[in-house]
Motif scaffolding. Sequence first.
Motif, PDB file in Angstrom:
ATOM      1  N   ALA A  78     106.052 -52.198  74.790  1.00 60.17           N
ATOM      2  CA  ALA A  78     106.881 -52.136  75.763  1.00 60.17           C
ATOM      3  C   ALA A  78     107.615 -53.734  76.014  1.00 60.17           C
ATOM      4  CB  ALA A  78     106.198 -51.566  77.010  1.00 60.17           C
ATOM      5  N   ALA A  79     106.753 -54.547  75.935  1.00 62.75           N
ATOM      6  CA  ALA A  79     107.161 -55.788  76.107  1.00 62.75           C
ATOM      7  C   ALA A  79     108.111 -56.443  75.127  1.00 62.75           C
ATOM      8  CB  ALA A  79     105.991 -56.747  76.202  1.00 62.75           C
ATOM      9  N   THR A  80     107.933 -55.852  73.822  1.00 62.02           N
ATOM     10  CA  THR A  80     108.754 -56.459  72.889  1.00 62.02           C
ATOM     11  C   THR A  80     110.134 -55.699  73.199  1.00 62.02           C
ATOM     12  OG1 THR A  80     107.079 -56.407  71.436  1.00 62.02           O
ATOM     13  CG2 THR A  80     109.345 -56.132  70.405  1.00 62.02           C
ATOM     14  N   LEU A  81     110.312 -54.467  73.582  1.00 65.91           N
ATOM     15  CA  LEU A  81     111.562 -53.906  73.905  1.00 65.91           C
ATOM     16  C   LEU A  81     112.241 -54.406  75.078  1.00 65.91           C
ATOM     17  CD1 LEU A  81     113.499 -51.371  73.279  1.00 65.91           C
ATOM     18  CD2 LEU A  81     112.075 -50.117  74.723  1.00 65.91           C
ATOM     19  N   MET A  82     111.311 -54.870  75.981  1.00 65.78           N
ATOM     20  CA  MET A  82     112.007 -55.560  77.296  1.00 65.78           C
ATOM     21  C   MET A  82     112.561 -56.673  76.859  1.00 65.78           C
ATOM     22  SD  MET A  82     112.292 -55.403  80.648  1.00 65.78           S
ATOM     23  CE  MET A  82     111.138 -54.400  81.277  1.00 65.78           C
ATOM     24  N   LEU A  83     111.960 -57.638  76.283  1.00 65.77           N
ATOM     25  CA  LEU A  83     112.498 -59.074  75.699  1.00 65.77           C
ATOM     26  C   LEU A  83     113.528 -58.882  74.885  1.00 65.77           C
ATOM     27  CD1 LEU A  83     109.109 -60.987  75.354  1.00 65.77           C
ATOM     28  CD2 LEU A  83     110.457 -60.613  77.294  1.00 65.77           C
ATOM     29  N   ARG A  84     113.654 -57.751  73.990  1.00 66.88           N
ATOM     30  CA  ARG A  84     114.769 -57.591  73.080  1.00 66.88           C
ATOM     31  C   ARG A  84     116.270 -57.303  73.759  1.00 66.88           C
ATOM     32  NH1 ARG A  84     113.983 -52.725  69.390  1.00 66.88           N
ATOM     33  NH2 ARG A  84     115.059 -51.876  70.987  1.00 66.88           N
ATOM     34  N   ASP A  85     115.790 -56.277  74.601  1.00 64.75           N
ATOM     35  CA  ASP A  85     117.006 -55.583  75.344  1.00 64.75           C
ATOM     36  C   ASP A  85     117.573 -55.917  76.538  1.00 64.75           C
ATOM     37  OD1 ASP A  85     116.815 -53.842  73.113  1.00 64.75           O
ATOM     38  OD2 ASP A  85     116.445 -52.070  74.222  1.00 64.75           O
ATOM     39  N   PHE A  86     116.710 -56.810  77.223  1.00 61.65           N
ATOM     40  CA  PHE A  86     117.038 -57.365  78.414  1.00 61.65           C
ATOM     41  C   PHE A  86     116.867 -58.848  78.558  1.00 61.65           C
ATOM     42  CE2 PHE A  86     115.774 -53.012  79.081  1.00 61.65           C
ATOM     43  CZ  PHE A  86     116.767 -52.269  79.480  1.00 61.65           C
ATOM     44  N   ALA A  87     117.879 -59.460  78.099  1.00 56.27           N
ATOM     45  CA  ALA A  87     117.810 -61.061  78.040  1.00 56.27           C
ATOM     46  C   ALA A  87     117.930 -61.771  79.274  1.00 56.27           C
ATOM     47  CB  ALA A  87     119.036 -61.578  77.120  1.00 56.27           C
ATOM     48  N   GLN A  88     118.455 -61.119  80.171  1.00 49.98           N
ATOM     49  CA  GLN A  88     118.246 -61.662  81.694  1.00 49.98           C
ATOM     50  C   GLN A  88     117.018 -61.764  82.497  1.00 49.98           C
ATOM     51  OE1 GLN A  88     119.275 -58.908  80.858  1.00 49.98           O
ATOM     52  NE2 GLN A  88     119.446 -57.355  82.596  1.00 49.98           N
ATOM     53  N   VAL A  89     115.908 -61.074  81.746  1.00 50.61           N
ATOM     54  CA  VAL A  89     114.717 -61.007  82.485  1.00 50.61           C
ATOM     55  C   VAL A  89     113.930 -62.091  82.262  1.00 50.61           C
ATOM     56  CG1 VAL A  89     112.515 -59.823  82.095  1.00 50.61           C
ATOM     57  CG2 VAL A  89     114.550 -58.437  82.375  1.00 50.61           C
ATOM     58  N   LYS A  90     113.437 -62.896  83.514  1.00 47.19           N
ATOM     59  CA  LYS A  90     112.534 -63.876  83.374  1.00 47.19           C
ATOM     60  C   LYS A  90     111.016 -63.837  83.402  1.00 47.19           C
ATOM     61  CE  LYS A  90     116.445 -67.026  84.825  1.00 47.19           C
ATOM     62  NZ  LYS A  90     116.714 -67.877  85.690  1.00 47.19           N
ATOM     63  N   HIS A  91     110.851 -62.721  84.234  1.00 43.42           N
ATOM     64  CA  HIS A  91     109.415 -62.205  84.546  1.00 43.42           C
ATOM     65  C   HIS A  91     109.252 -60.519  83.949  1.00 43.42           C
ATOM     66  CE1 HIS A  91     108.623 -65.863  86.740  1.00 43.42           C
ATOM     67  NE2 HIS A  91     107.339 -65.735  86.657  1.00 43.42           N
ATOM     68  N   VAL A  92     108.105 -60.307  83.486  1.00 46.55           N
ATOM     69  CA  VAL A  92     107.986 -58.962  83.152  1.00 46.55           C
ATOM     70  C   VAL A  92     106.504 -58.636  84.104  1.00 46.55           C
ATOM     71  CG1 VAL A  92     107.247 -57.364  81.266  1.00 46.55           C
ATOM     72  CG2 VAL A  92     108.683 -59.186  80.849  1.00 46.55           C
ATOM     73  N   TYR A  93     106.687 -57.366  84.608  1.00 43.25           N
ATOM     74  CA  TYR A  93     105.719 -56.918  85.425  1.00 43.25           C
ATOM     75  C   TYR A  93     105.012 -55.564  85.010  1.00 43.25           C
ATOM     76  CZ  TYR A  93     103.612 -56.404  90.344  1.00 43.25           C
ATOM     77  OH  TYR A  93     102.894 -56.461  91.329  1.00 43.25           O
ATOM     78  N   LEU A  94     103.878 -55.756  84.838  1.00 44.71           N
ATOM     79  CA  LEU A  94     103.065 -54.507  84.047  1.00 44.71           C
ATOM     80  C   LEU A  94     102.810 -53.676  85.505  1.00 44.71           C
ATOM     81  CD1 LEU A  94     102.305 -52.894  81.995  1.00 44.71           C
ATOM     82  CD2 LEU A  94     100.016 -54.146  81.931  1.00 44.71           C
ATOM     83  N   ALA A  95     103.238 -52.369  85.412  1.00 41.43           N
ATOM     84  CA  ALA A  95     102.622 -51.456  86.553  1.00 41.43           C
ATOM     85  C   ALA A  95     102.297 -50.194  85.856  1.00 41.43           C
ATOM     86  CB  ALA A  95     103.855 -51.274  87.398  1.00 41.43           C
ATOM     87  N   SER A  96     101.790 -49.278  86.577  1.00 40.85           N
ATOM     88  CA  SER A  96     101.229 -47.849  86.135  1.00 40.85           C
ATOM     89  C   SER A  96     102.095 -46.975  86.773  1.00 40.85           C
ATOM     90  CB  SER A  96      99.821 -47.622  86.258  1.00 40.85           C
ATOM     91  OG  SER A  96      99.668 -47.183  88.070  1.00 40.85           O
ATOM     92  N   GLY A  97     102.046 -45.618  86.125  1.00 36.08           N
ATOM     93  CA  GLY A  97     102.965 -44.676  86.986  1.00 36.08           C
ATOM     94  C   GLY A  97     102.378 -44.391  88.288  1.00 36.08           C
ATOM     95  N   SER A  98     101.391 -44.600  88.645  1.00 35.25           N
ATOM     96  CA  SER A  98     100.645 -44.345  89.974  1.00 35.25           C
ATOM     97  C   SER A  98     100.883 -45.420  90.862  1.00 35.25           C
ATOM     98  CB  SER A  98      99.374 -44.011  90.074  1.00 35.25           C
ATOM     99  OG  SER A  98      98.533 -45.067  89.517  1.00 35.25           O
TER     100      SER A  98
END
Length: 565
Positions: A78-98
């Motif tokens: 998920a992190a790899t996909l986030m960094l690849r597809d969204f270049a404007q993202v500077k922070h990545v926040y890991l959360a759960s479905g709940s």
Amino acid sequence: MSVGFIMLCHTALDRAAQVARHWAERECPVVVHVDRRVPAVQFDKMKADLADLGNVRFLGRHACEWGTWGIVAASQEAATLMLRDFAQVKHVYLASGSCLPLRPVEELVAYLAERPRTDFIESVTTEDVGWTIGGLDVERFTLRFPFSWRKQRLFFDAYVWLQRQVGFRRKIPAGLSPHLGSQWWCLTRQTLSAILEHPERNQIDQYFRKVWIPDESYFQTLVRQVSTNIESRSLTLSKFDFQGKPHIFYDDHLQLLRRSDCFVARKIWPQADKLYGAFLSGDRSRLAAAEPNPGKIDRLFAKAVERRTKGRPGLYMQSRYPNENWENGRTAGPYSVFCGFSDVFENFEVWLSKASGTRVHGHLFAPDRVHFAGSEGCYNGSLSTSVAIRDYNPRGFLTNLIWNTRGERQCFQYGPDDNQKLNWFMALDGNAQISVISGAWAVPLFHSNRNFGEIRREAARMQKIEQEFLNILRDAHAKAHVRIWSLADFVENPMEPLQTIIDEIGPRQGRRLTEAPRLADLAGFGQFLQNLRNQGMQPTLMGDFPVHDDPKPSTSRRGRPYLVK
């Protein structure tokens, strides 16, 4: 937009989709992973519900069994996909479905923008962790864990035992210092990309595949190698109970969650409509910008854990029945037990009630019936006078009596003829005040009109019972407040021990006794005891009674009670 969200979903996909839409509509990219064990029908429905959002991505699905590598693998992809597809993202926040956002996204974005190079991840060494459950700290990293703790517990425990027996230890890769922490992190693009592009990632991943609960150690360990600015805390409010299980937040936790000032909370009950409605609404004025401070509610959680583990003193009920010696107080309040007083004094219960202002019962554990104060047939909490009901659970009868009359001190009589099953319970109860006139049971026998042979047998039986009771009261483990007088010492100067007892029952009253209850007639009692000796029964608990000179109460000599703790 400077923040993107990774969501690891396992259940309640409708709620997870609701939260994902909330973030995506506010220009925050979302990458969703759904556990492979979730039915395909539910997964397809979630994809269809979010299909209109161009900044939402779905991953290939991993089986995310708790404590296994699947959760880390899903986070990596998920992190790899986030960094690849969204270049404007500077922070990545890991959360759960709940998870549920507690504050507007704009506040989180502004907060992270002020800290562009800060990684928020709980990361502490194994020596500093106090929340690990299961007895495995350093061994998480030095043993192998190929079996599921939940589904293959027998194999899990057996394999751990076998490795300990043979002295097996895994080698930690060079340069790694194992750290632990919450799996819910918020990392910068630079830090996350450095972890994903680590030159020795294959070797590191292979090692962590057999670490127990790697999602609480993989990123927490590697971030120490690549990050320049770590704040060892999570921006997600996540509370755990004393068993290591997460607290679930319900609708009645609304104000509690607002006071935390945290950006995100887990674990939210899927049916908490009030929470989802309040925090996913368009209202931006409900909260002022503040530093996340979960410590604001730590005190409430600590009190909740204490209530759950210890309970209220003296409360026994169907939903919580504490194990022996694990109670938070055996009874709910102080009470007084009088042994022999009603034998020595006439109408002692009436006198004590007037002198102390308390409720004074007769023999609650008598063989014929329960003698409540005022000869009542039913007492607080529908306690019955039935012997069968009382003796079915004497401990429950006493604890219910004290619980049902909280705030009012209970006093009752007790003797060798009563049910003796509570001797140890009362002796180990710090709320019990037990006053004993040893040998006083002989006074009713002295006044009885029974054959002397029958009296002798009864006296021997009762002396044996009382001696066992006194041995228990004198035991080193006894916690009750115990006072014991022999009958001879007591009748010489009854006022002083009576005053002591009254002072202990009501220390704030400060009453001085002006009169004592009427003593039973003891003329000829010394000869009676001698007759018992002549018949082969040795009375030892009454003290030294002269055979010819009957004891007379006086104030010249003070009685010498002794305290047993």
